[in-house]
Design a protein around this motif. Structure first.
Motif, PDB file in Angstrom:
ATOM      1  N   LYS A  10       0.841  -1.204   0.000  1.00  0.00           N
ATOM      2  CA  LYS A  10       0.000   0.000   0.000  1.00  0.00           C
ATOM      3  C   LYS A  10       0.873   1.249   0.000  1.00  0.00           C
ATOM      4  O   LYS A  10       0.595   2.206  -0.735  1.00  0.00           O
ATOM      5  CB  LYS A  10      -0.926  -0.012   1.218  1.00  0.00           C
ATOM      6  N   ARG A  11       1.915   1.241   0.797  1.00  0.00           N
ATOM      7  CA  ARG A  11       2.798   2.405   0.883  1.00  0.00           C
ATOM      8  C   ARG A  11       3.540   2.631  -0.427  1.00  0.00           C
ATOM      9  O   ARG A  11       3.696   3.773  -0.876  1.00  0.00           O
ATOM     10  CB  ARG A  11       3.789   2.225   2.042  1.00  0.00           C
ATOM     11  N   ILE A  12       3.978   1.551  -1.068  1.00  0.00           N
ATOM     12  CA  ILE A  12       4.669   1.675  -2.349  1.00  0.00           C
ATOM     13  C   ILE A  12       3.736   2.263  -3.402  1.00  0.00           C
ATOM     14  O   ILE A  12       4.120   3.154  -4.172  1.00  0.00           O
ATOM     15  CB  ILE A  12       5.207   0.300  -2.807  1.00  0.00           C
ATOM     16  N   LEU A  13       2.491   1.774  -3.433  1.00  0.00           N
ATOM     17  CA  LEU A  13       1.500   2.321  -4.372  1.00  0.00           C
ATOM     18  C   LEU A  13       1.283   3.802  -4.111  1.00  0.00           C
ATOM     19  O   LEU A  13       1.241   4.611  -5.060  1.00  0.00           O
ATOM     20  CB  LEU A  13       0.174   1.564  -4.231  1.00  0.00           C
ATOM     21  N   ASP A  14       1.156   4.188  -2.851  1.00  0.00           N
ATOM     22  CA  ASP A  14       0.943   5.586  -2.487  1.00  0.00           C
ATOM     23  C   ASP A  14       2.081   6.472  -2.982  1.00  0.00           C
ATOM     24  O   ASP A  14       1.853   7.541  -3.569  1.00  0.00           O
ATOM     25  CB  ASP A  14       0.816   5.729  -0.969  1.00  0.00           C
ATOM     26  N   ILE A  15       3.317   6.048  -2.717  1.00  0.00           N
ATOM     27  CA  ILE A  15       4.478   6.862  -3.083  1.00  0.00           C
ATOM     28  C   ILE A  15       4.593   6.997  -4.597  1.00  0.00           C
ATOM     29  O   ILE A  15       4.738   8.108  -5.133  1.00  0.00           O
ATOM     30  CB  ILE A  15       5.773   6.255  -2.502  1.00  0.00           C
ATOM     31  N   LEU A  16       4.515   5.869  -5.304  1.00  0.00           N
ATOM     32  CA  LEU A  16       4.685   5.901  -6.753  1.00  0.00           C
ATOM     33  C   LEU A  16       3.606   6.730  -7.442  1.00  0.00           C
ATOM     34  O   LEU A  16       3.906   7.610  -8.253  1.00  0.00           O
ATOM     35  CB  LEU A  16       4.681   4.472  -7.308  1.00  0.00           C
ATOM     36  N   VAL A  17       2.342   6.470  -7.110  1.00  0.00           N
ATOM     37  CA  VAL A  17       1.234   7.158  -7.779  1.00  0.00           C
ATOM     38  C   VAL A  17       1.217   8.647  -7.419  1.00  0.00           C
ATOM     39  O   VAL A  17       0.993   9.495  -8.293  1.00  0.00           O
ATOM     40  CB  VAL A  17      -0.114   6.500  -7.425  1.00  0.00           C
ATOM     41  N   VAL A 112      -6.013   5.861  -0.740  1.00  0.00           N
ATOM     42  CA  VAL A 112      -7.313   5.266  -0.441  1.00  0.00           C
ATOM     43  C   VAL A 112      -7.431   4.980   1.048  1.00  0.00           C
ATOM     44  O   VAL A 112      -6.520   4.421   1.659  1.00  0.00           O
ATOM     45  CB  VAL A 112      -7.518   3.959  -1.223  1.00  0.00           C
ATOM     46  N   GLY A 113      -8.545   5.382   1.623  1.00  0.00           N
ATOM     47  CA  GLY A 113      -8.809   5.137   3.039  1.00  0.00           C
ATOM     48  C   GLY A 113      -9.986   5.992   3.485  1.00  0.00           C
ATOM     49  O   GLY A 113     -10.470   6.831   2.718  1.00  0.00           O
ATOM     50  N   PRO A 114     -10.460   5.820   4.698  1.00  0.00           N
ATOM     51  CA  PRO A 114     -11.540   6.675   5.204  1.00  0.00           C
ATOM     52  C   PRO A 114     -11.117   8.141   5.198  1.00  0.00           C
ATOM     53  O   PRO A 114      -9.973   8.462   5.539  1.00  0.00           O
ATOM     54  CB  PRO A 114     -11.750   6.166   6.632  1.00  0.00           C
ATOM     55  N   TYR A 163     -14.198  -1.245   4.804  1.00  0.00           N
ATOM     56  CA  TYR A 163     -12.914  -1.127   4.107  1.00  0.00           C
ATOM     57  C   TYR A 163     -11.773  -1.611   5.003  1.00  0.00           C
ATOM     58  O   TYR A 163     -10.877  -2.331   4.541  1.00  0.00           O
ATOM     59  CB  TYR A 163     -12.674   0.324   3.684  1.00  0.00           C
ATOM     60  N   VAL A 164     -11.804  -1.222   6.267  1.00  0.00           N
ATOM     61  CA  VAL A 164     -10.760  -1.650   7.205  1.00  0.00           C
ATOM     62  C   VAL A 164     -10.688  -3.180   7.261  1.00  0.00           C
ATOM     63  O   VAL A 164      -9.597  -3.768   7.260  1.00  0.00           O
ATOM     64  CB  VAL A 164     -11.025  -1.086   8.618  1.00  0.00           C
ATOM     65  N   ASP A 165     -11.842  -3.830   7.288  1.00  0.00           N
ATOM     66  CA  ASP A 165     -11.892  -5.283   7.434  1.00  0.00           C
ATOM     67  C   ASP A 165     -11.638  -6.054   6.145  1.00  0.00           C
ATOM     68  O   ASP A 165     -11.312  -7.245   6.183  1.00  0.00           O
ATOM     69  CB  ASP A 165     -13.256  -5.699   7.996  1.00  0.00           C
ATOM     70  N   HIS A 166     -11.788  -5.391   4.995  1.00  0.00           N
ATOM     71  CA  HIS A 166     -11.686  -6.107   3.725  1.00  0.00           C
ATOM     72  C   HIS A 166     -10.574  -5.580   2.821  1.00  0.00           C
ATOM     73  O   HIS A 166     -10.501  -5.947   1.650  1.00  0.00           O
ATOM     74  CB  HIS A 166     -13.029  -6.033   2.971  1.00  0.00           C
ATOM     75  N   TRP A 167      -9.690  -4.745   3.370  1.00  0.00           N
ATOM     76  CA  TRP A 167      -8.656  -4.163   2.526  1.00  0.00           C
ATOM     77  C   TRP A 167      -7.818  -5.221   1.827  1.00  0.00           C
ATOM     78  O   TRP A 167      -7.458  -6.251   2.400  1.00  0.00           O
ATOM     79  CB  TRP A 167      -7.714  -3.264   3.336  1.00  0.00           C
ATOM     80  N   ASN A 168      -7.516  -4.944   0.578  1.00  0.00           N
ATOM     81  CA  ASN A 168      -6.457  -5.652  -0.132  1.00  0.00           C
ATOM     82  C   ASN A 168      -5.969  -4.732  -1.247  1.00  0.00           C
ATOM     83  O   ASN A 168      -6.619  -3.726  -1.580  1.00  0.00           O
ATOM     84  CB  ASN A 168      -6.915  -7.010  -0.680  1.00  0.00           C
ATOM     85  N   PHE A 169      -4.845  -5.038  -1.828  1.00  0.00           N
ATOM     86  CA  PHE A 169      -4.222  -4.193  -2.838  1.00  0.00           C
ATOM     87  C   PHE A 169      -5.165  -3.919  -4.004  1.00  0.00           C
ATOM     88  O   PHE A 169      -5.292  -2.790  -4.480  1.00  0.00           O
ATOM     89  CB  PHE A 169      -2.939  -4.865  -3.340  1.00  0.00           C
ATOM     90  N   TRP A 170      -5.867  -4.954  -4.464  1.00  0.00           N
ATOM     91  CA  TRP A 170      -6.738  -4.818  -5.630  1.00  0.00           C
ATOM     92  C   TRP A 170      -7.994  -4.031  -5.313  1.00  0.00           C
ATOM     93  O   TRP A 170      -8.572  -3.397  -6.204  1.00  0.00           O
ATOM     94  CB  TRP A 170      -7.065  -6.190  -6.208  1.00  0.00           C
ATOM     95  N   LEU A 171      -8.412  -4.036  -4.048  1.00  0.00           N
ATOM     96  CA  LEU A 171      -9.545  -3.184  -3.658  1.00  0.00           C
ATOM     97  C   LEU A 171      -9.156  -1.719  -3.804  1.00  0.00           C
ATOM     98  O   LEU A 171      -9.957  -0.900  -4.279  1.00  0.00           O
ATOM     99  CB  LEU A 171      -9.964  -3.482  -2.218  1.00  0.00           C
ATOM    100  N   ASP A 172      -7.928  -1.372  -3.415  1.00  0.00           N
ATOM    101  CA  ASP A 172      -7.459   0.009  -3.591  1.00  0.00           C
ATOM    102  C   ASP A 172      -7.456   0.403  -5.064  1.00  0.00           C
ATOM    103  O   ASP A 172      -7.863   1.514  -5.436  1.00  0.00           O
ATOM    104  CB  ASP A 172      -6.060   0.176  -3.000  1.00  0.00           C
ATOM    105  N   ILE A 173      -6.983  -0.497  -5.923  1.00  0.00           N
ATOM    106  CA  ILE A 173      -6.964  -0.219  -7.360  1.00  0.00           C
ATOM    107  C   ILE A 173      -8.385   0.011  -7.870  1.00  0.00           C
ATOM    108  O   ILE A 173      -8.652   0.952  -8.629  1.00  0.00           O
ATOM    109  CB  ILE A 173      -6.304  -1.372  -8.133  1.00  0.00           C
ATOM    110  N   LYS A 174      -9.307  -0.848  -7.439  1.00  0.00           N
ATOM    111  CA  LYS A 174     -10.713  -0.715  -7.846  1.00  0.00           C
ATOM    112  C   LYS A 174     -11.287   0.630  -7.412  1.00  0.00           C
ATOM    113  O   LYS A 174     -11.965   1.318  -8.193  1.00  0.00           O
ATOM    114  CB  LYS A 174     -11.530  -1.852  -7.232  1.00  0.00           C
TER     115      LYS A 174
END
Length: 205
Positions: A10-17, A112-114, A163-174
């Motif tokens: 998640k952190r890598i996605l945040d930094i890159l994007v 992505v987050g609340p 979201y907290v309970d179901h987070w995954n990398f692909w959910l963030d992408i979606k």
């Protein structure tokens, strides 16, 4: 599900994007800054303390969408009287949120987050609702792509905890892809009868 630390993916996605977006959108950032200065005056950015991960305060930055107009006693006028036509455009297009990319780069927020709300809300949450702070706050989130400010507070918080309970990398992408669509459609920008969203007064209100 994660409530102890922020996953590396998640952190890598945040930094890159966020870095890519700041580079690509730098002309837009400059133009919006100039227009905010013209229509709203200085300062260009609005900064406010918000609760972040585990409720720890940080300073969020946005482009100003309101004037500094005040009552005779020095209090700010209601939001609907201070927001300008240009400010409404900034919110409808979500351009006011762009400076939050720097909060993401600093590790205070995620893409992505609340959504980070107001500090005074911390004591008004139920124990279940407060779990929304078990992850980094985001520029966009599951609640934002499922109704945004058109939702009532109870439904919004349920989506945040989901979201907290179901987070995954692909959910963030979606959610990121869904956000692009929602921004184009200008959906859920404000609650009916309010310039933005009514204040959350607690679960007994």
């Amino acid at each position: 599900m994660f409530r102890t630390k922020i996953p590396k993916s998640k952190r890598i996605l945040d930094i890159l994007v966020s870095i890519i977006l700041v580079i690509i959108l730098s002309p837009v950032l400059l133009i919006v800054s100039i227009l905010v200065l013209i229509f709203h005056g200085a300062p260009v950015l609005f900064g406010q303390r918000r609760p972040g991960y585990k409720g720890k305060p940080f300073k969020i930055f946005k482009f100003r969408s309101m004037t500094e107009a005040r009552e005779m006693d020095g209090k700010f006028l209601p939001d609907e009287k201070r927001i300008t036509v240009f400010g409404k455009f900034l919110r409808a297009s979500s351009l006011d949120e762009l400076p939050e990319l720097f909060n993401v780069m600093r590790g205070e927020m995620s893409l992505v987050g609340p959504r980070p709300l107001l500090m005074q809300y911390l004591d008004r949450y139920s124990s279940e609702q407060s779990r929304r702070h078990d992850v980094l706050p985001g520029i966009t989130g599951w609640a934002q792509v499922n109704g945004r400010n058109a939702l009532d507070w109870e439904d919004k918080f349920k989506l945040d905890v989901w979201y907290v309970d179901h987070w995954n990398f692909w959910l963030d992408i979606k959610i990121l892809w869904m956000t692009v669509w929602k921004v184009f459609k200008h959906e859920g920008i404000s609650q009916p009868g309010h310039a933005t969203a009514e204040e959350f007064m607690g679960n007994d209100k």
